[in-house]
Every structure is written in C-alpha cells, then in structure tokens.
Design an enzyme around this catalytic site. Structure first.
Site, PDB file in Angstrom:
ATOM      1  N   SER A 605       0.847  -1.194   0.000  1.00 56.26           N
ATOM      2  CA  SER A 605       0.000   0.000   0.000  1.00 56.26           C
ATOM      3  C   SER A 605       0.888   1.252   0.000  1.00 56.26           C
ATOM      4  CB  SER A 605      -0.974  -0.029   1.182  1.00 56.26           C
ATOM      5  OG  SER A 605      -2.009   0.911   1.015  1.00 56.26           O
ATOM      6  N   ASP A 680      -8.654  -5.103  -6.582  1.00 56.10           N
ATOM      7  CA  ASP A 680      -8.431  -4.084  -5.541  1.00 56.10           C
ATOM      8  C   ASP A 680      -9.347  -2.891  -5.795  1.00 56.10           C
ATOM      9  OD1 ASP A 680      -7.408  -2.181  -3.741  1.00 56.10           O
ATOM     10  OD2 ASP A 680      -5.361  -2.916  -3.965  1.00 56.10           O
ATOM     11  N   HIS A 712      -7.525  -5.415  -1.697  1.00 57.74           N
ATOM     12  CA  HIS A 712      -6.330  -4.723  -1.204  1.00 57.74           C
ATOM     13  C   HIS A 712      -5.629  -5.496  -0.083  1.00 57.74           C
ATOM     14  CE1 HIS A 712      -3.762  -1.242  -1.021  1.00 57.74           C
ATOM     15  NE2 HIS A 712      -3.973  -1.089   0.267  1.00 57.74           N
TER      16      HIS A 712
END
Length: 739
Positions: A605, A680, A712
C-alpha cells in the site's frame, strides 16, 4: 544514536522430550490454527456489568464466529449464542456489505458483530442480510426481517424500543413491541442515499454510519448525500474466470465530492427538518453526535482543504445553531472520536492538537470556558470511558513511551494523571462504563497477546485468555527459535527522534556480512515500530531464520508522535519519508555485519509506494525492492486522503507531479518486483498497470505478480502463502544468490 532492548516476557517454552524446536515454514505461517493463538474478538461489558461478551471461532472453523460470555459471578466461560442457531447456510453478502467488511478488514462469517440493548436484556445480530433480536430471558432469537433486500447498519435505539436499519438507500425502524415496520425516508434511490456513509467517510474518515438516534428515541439525525456530480469511472475486477465491470462514482483528488445534507426525522410523524450547513457546499461532515439534550445536535463541519474544523451545535427546538469551537492548521486538522458530552448538560470533553500534541480539554457549554486536562510532549490516543459519578476520565495514551499504549486516569476537573497498566507491554483496553474495571489485552514484541480482567486500580481479577505457550499452543515448538529485536533511535535532519527496530539471527558468524530487508510502510496514520505483538512479524522471523536481517524505522509523517512529527510531509509525499529511510540505511551501513550492497526494501500500500520511490530515487541505497499494491499517481486516489496531505491539485500541481513515481522512472537501477490484487477497490489495479506500461516503454526490466480476485488486503491462506513464497524467492535471487 541510542540502542535498547525492551523488557518483556521472552518467548520461550519448556519443550517436552517428544517436542523439538522447529524453524518456521511459509506454509505453516498462514495455516490454521494461527501461530499467534486464538484471541477473543469484540470484547465488551454487558450494560449491567454482569458478564463480558466476546466473539470466538468454532473449534472446527476458526473463521465461523459465535458469541461467548464470561460470567463474573460464576467465573465461567460459555457459548451465549451459537451462530448456527441463527443461520447455518452459506452467507450471501451485498456488494455494499462486502466493501464495508473489506474496509474493516473483517473476513469472518457467522456472528461478526453484535449490539447490546441499553438494559442488557437483549442483543441484535446482523446475519446473512437479515436481523435477529435475541432475548436473554428466553434464550431465543426473533428474526426481524426476511426480505430479498439487504438490511445494513442495524442499531438498537437508546431506550430499546426500536431497531433501525438501512434498506435500499432509505432508513427504516421496527417497533419491537408491535413488530410494525416504518419507513422514515423515501427519496433514497439512484444517486441519492439516506442514512449511509459516503465512500470517503468510510474509507478515510472512519465513519461507517450515516444516522444517529436521539437519546430519547424521538428522532434520528441522518446524512443524505447525492453523488450525481461525482465522476463516474469504470472499474474492473479481474477474477480467474471472468472480468466484472463496475460503474463507480469515485471522488478523485481535485474532482467533485458528494453533495451532503444533514436532516432530522421524527419517529412518530416521519417529518424531516434540514439543518442549515451554510452557503459553502463543498465540505465534509465527518462526525454527527447528539448531546444529552434530545433537542441539541452537534456536528463537525470540515472545509474541503481540511485546514478548518468547526464543532457546531444545532438547537432544534429554537431553530438556532452556533459554532462552539474551531480548530485550524496550516497543514491539516486530524479527525478523532473524542467528543463526550457530560450528563450535567453543562460541559463536554474534547481532544485537540492545538499545542502540537493531542490532549484533552474540558469545555463549558454556557460560557465557553476551557480547561486543559492533559499536557506534555506525548499524545492521548482515545477517551475510553468517563465515569461521571466518580469524576474520572479513562484514556489510552503514550505518556510513558511512544512505543506502547497504556490506560491512564485523570479527574474530569483536571489533576494527577495515573497509569493503570503495566510498563513493558502494549495495552488495548475496554473500560466498564461505571469505572469498576477494564478488560486488558496486553502484548509485547516478545510476548503473545493475553486478556486479563482488571479492577479500577489495574489489579488483575482474573485471566480471560492466557494464550500460554503450553504443549497445545501452535507456536510452542517454534518459540525457542524466535529472536527479540533490538530497539533504538536515530536523529532526523531536523533533530527529531526516529525509532527503529532490528531483527537479527541469534548467532552472528564472525566476519560474515548479512543481507538486510527493510520493512516499510512510511505513510501517515500508521506506526510500525512498537513494543507489541503482531502476527505479521512472524514473516520477519522467518526471514531472519533464512539468514536475513530485518529493519524497520518509523519516518516523519508516522502517527503517535505529535503534529510536528507528522507535518513535514505536507505538500510533497515520499520526500521527507525517503530521507528518513535513507538515514536508517546509513545507520545499517555502520554495522560490521551488514552487507551494504545487499539491502532490499519491501512494503504494501503506502509501503508499496515508498518501495517504488526508494528503487527509483535511492538506487544507491537499495539493491532490490518488493512493492505491493502501490499508489503510483496521487491524481488517481481519493479526494479526502490525498488533499489532506497534498492540497488541491489546482493549487499544488508541482507537489502532485513530484509525489508521483513517474518523473523518476529513469532512475531504476536495482531489481524490482511489483504485485497487486486484480480486484483491488482501494488502490485500483490501474496504479500498477500504468507503471507497468511506462517501465516497458522505457525498456526498464522488472518482475510482476498479479492475483486474480484479490482485494487490497490480499486475504486468504493460499494467496498469502504464494505471495510470501514469491517475495522470499525474489530476495533470495537478488540479495543472496550472488554471494
């Protein structure tokens, strides 16, 4: 620089003769039962204080949760509600609920949430899109809804007379006595939604609801938003055997947000009154909360640039409102949930960072007088409970060290601050509303989480979940081979203190130089260097057993250190953060057992974004990098998060360009692996595909691994095992194979 080893209970176990110490393996890291043990989830006191309830997985399926209880009188644990008695089939979730659970990182089934009635005689469960009301006296559940539509965000009203929920973008209530269902709003359809939290409220503001009961059950305050002006983007989710296309209203940075309104609807007459939010419509409503007065509603008004936050009180009876306080910042104002109206109806407690650190303040609602209750170069995390009868505020904070969260007590009128939890561990607490005690989940980097019931002075009453390393514990055989990291501090260029921790093999061979993996997140709203247990650290332990050192450093911009530590990232991302990570590598280069030519970096991330930037802009520091689900272009991310740190693109075009990875692609020198979930819906797969294309067009070699159907969080044992095998093999090839 300073080096320390934090105290704690070292993970070790006396192995029986038939048990031998084992090294970790990747398949075992992600298999059941979890190596960290099974800790109770969603711990809560029953309103009458007679029992503690929690969620626990079934013996045959740890991800299928039941509601358990610990009765204080008998000292016994038992199943209170078996999820299978409510619904035992395959659960079907709406797209809205799937997205909500993804944001909450909630991947279980069965009873995943519950709510007590105020009198402690009933419980409410959402399950498989319907609602169940459970009476303790009869030990039976009543199914309140049975429709093809999904009922979401269910709540028991404050007096326990009603259950409310959202169905098909409108608010409904059920009278529990008569069973009558009433629809309170009717215009929710298309792009208009009532009682729901918009995308950025859920994703970035921590607000998962869009409606709030008045304390006397007479009315409900709610948000209505219209997303017609929000850009519509076609988002694809790629699965193994199909591609799903979604037309999603996505508020990209600099683009239009939803138009939001605040209304109050009467339960008896369904009449709606709208609260005047002012002429400026391009705003946020991050928080709404009733005072103890059922005619006095508070809401927090936030400017689009997030540099101004106003707490407003609307007097519904008088038709007037006023701004009670205003928070301003030259960078951004952080949101919190620490507004507590006192039952005297004369004052409230509020948290503010106005002196540079988050602290508590007592406000008079009559004359606006303010008293600061806590102060110093440390932060309050959250108000956990206020015992008004005893005049005490219980809060979690980091007064003793930024590496550990502790429970403290301070008088409502100000005075001595008392710590109630033991030093040397991190503590997550649930405090009884009457201040009689608290549930303490404590852990350390070398100590598994355990749950203890404590009295109001912090003395142990009983252990609720020992999580002890006995012969049955899944970690016992592996514990002797785990290492304790060394903690230390370095200085940033502006003189601020940076905390790090270093995992190293138990025995370092004299004269040998080791490769290093730098584990990075680096973004705001997170802290990685803590004295707390994390199951994710077991992968670091695995790497250590494979002959790596693992290093983590919290750069400026990370949380729990105050605004002066956060603010340097404002206007340009991955500049200060990367500078601090390089400071960490400079330190590593001074260690005689570190091979400076074999340092890699890995993150997911924001950490994936940091990894890309490190590989493109600090190629002399990092030989290899693994980037997971990276943001590559902040213009592709959402408004509330991105503009908080970079401002509006129209006013900071240079900052957006400099914070994107694309101006630096020519700087790639080392080996790079990028992975991304192909479904995602947070950091869209487009971020990676755009980078893939640019790297290819410039002839820059790289590796990639994509995961069909993964969101995600990359949830699931098969995906996690394969992913970490891929990461490990990549580092073995790029950092170890040539030596």
């Amino acid at each position: 620089m300073k080096k320390t080893i934090l105290s704690g209970v070292i993970l070790c176990a006396s192995l029986s003769p038939h048990l031998q110490a084992q090294n970790l393996t990747l398949p075992r890291l992600f298999a059941e039962p979890a190596l960290s043990g099974t800790a109770p989830k969603s711990l809560a006191y029953a309103p009458d204080g007679s029992r503690i309830t929690y969620l626990k997985g079934k013996a045959k399926d740890a991800n299928r949760l039941d509601l358990w209880q610990y009765e204080l009188a008998s000292g016994k644990h038992s199943v209170l509600v078996d999820s299978d008695t409510l619904f035992s089939g395959t659960e079907v979730l709406s797209d809205e609920e799937k997205a909500r659970r993804e944001r909450l990182r909630l991947f279980a089934s069965g009873i995943v949430s519950y709510q007590w009635s105020k009198d402690g005689q009933a419980l409410l469960f959402p399950l498989n899109g319907d609602l169940y009301h459970y009476q303790l006296s009869s030990k039976k559940a009543r199914k309140l809804t049975e429709t093809e539509a999904f009922e979401t965000d269910a709540q028991i009203s404050p007096t326990g007379r009603f259950v409310s929920f959202v169905r098909d973008q409108n608010i409904y209530v059920i009278d529990l006595k008569s069973g009558k269902e009433t629809q309170l709003t009717s215009d929710g359809k298309g792009t208009v939604r009532n009682g729901m939290a918009e995308f950025v409220a859920q994703e970035e503001m921590g607000r998962m609801t869009g409606y709030w009961w008045a304390p006397d059950d007479s009315k409900i305050a709610f948000t209505q938003f219209d997303e017609a002006i929000v850009p519509e983007a076609v988002r694809n989710e790629i699965y193994a055997d199909e591609i799903k296309l979604y037309n999603q209203r996505y508020p990209f940075a600099g683009k239009s947000n939803v138009q939001i309104k605040l209304g109050v609807v009467g339960i008896s007459n369904q009449q709606i009154n709208w609260v005047d939010l002012g002429q400026e419509q391009d705003i946020y409503l991050p928080r709404v909360q009733w005072s103890e007065n059922p005619n006095l509603l508070s809401y927090q008004w936030q400017s689009r640039d997030q540099q101004r936050l106003e707490l407003r009180l609307a007097d519904l009876a008088a038709g007037q409102q006023k701004t009670v306080l205003t928070e301003t910042s030259k960078t951004w104002v952080n949101l919190h949930d620490d507004l507590h109206f006192l039952k005297d109806k004369k004052s409230f407690v509020w948290a503010s960072e106005r002196d540079g650190y988050k602290h508590l303040y007592l406000y008079s609602m009559q004359d606006g007088a303010v008293k600061q209750l806590t102060s110093g170069a440390w932060i309050v995390n959250h108000i956990e409970s206020i015992d008004e009868k005893a005049g005490q505020i219980y809060f979690s904070g980091r007064k003793d060290t930024p590496l550990e969260s502790h429970l403290y007590r301070v008088p409502v009128q100000g005075g001595e601050i008392v710590r109630l939890t033991e030093a040397g561990s991190n503590h997550q607490v649930v405090v009884a509303k009457n201040g009689s005690g608290f549930i303490d989940t404590s852990s350390a980097v070398v100590k598994l989480p355990s749950v203890t019931l404590r009295d109001q002075q912090g003395k142990a009453v009983t252990v609720l979940a020992a999580n002890a390393l006995d012969e049955q514990h899944p970690l016992t055989a592996f514990a002797p081979e785990l290492v304790t990291p060394v903690f230390g501090t370095l200085k940033a260029s502006d003189g601020q203190t940076l905390h790090y921790r270093l995992f190293a093999p138990k025995q370092l061979t004299a004269g040998k130089k080791y490769p290093v993996v730098v584990g990075v997140y680096g973004g705001p709203g997170a802290q990685r260097v803590t004295n707390s247990w994390s199951g994710k650290d077991l992968y670091f332990q695995y790497l250590v057993q494979q002959g790596y050192l693992v290093f983590q450093l919290d750069n400026r911009g990370s949380e729990n250190r105050g605004k002066a530590f956060e603010d340097p990232i404002f206007g340009k991302l991955a500049e200060i953060e990367l500078e601090d990570q390089k400071t960490g590598v400079d330190y590593l280069r001074t260690l005689p057992y570190v091979d400076a030519s074999r340092i890699g970096i890995y993150g997911h991330s924001y950490g994936g974004y940091m990894t890309i930037m490190a590989m493109l802009r600090a190629g002399d520091y990092f030989a290899a990098g693994v980037s997971g689900a990276p943001v590559t272009d902040w213009a592709l991310y959402d408004s509330h998060y991105t503009e908080r740190y970079l401002g509006h693109p129209a006013k900071n075009a240079a900052g957006y360009k400099a914070s994107s990875v694309f101006p630096y692609v020519d700087g790639l020198k080392g080996k790079l692996l990028i992975y991304h979930g192909m479904a995602d819906d947070n950091v869209l797969f487009t971020h990676s595909t755009k980078l893939f294309s640019v790297l290819q067009s410039k002839g820059k070699p790289f590796e990639m691994m994509t995961y069909p159907g993964s969101k995600h969080a990359m949830f699931g044992q098969p995906v996690q095992t394969h992913l970490h095998q891929t990461i490990t093999e990549f580092f073995d090839r790029t950092l170890k194979a040539s030596k």
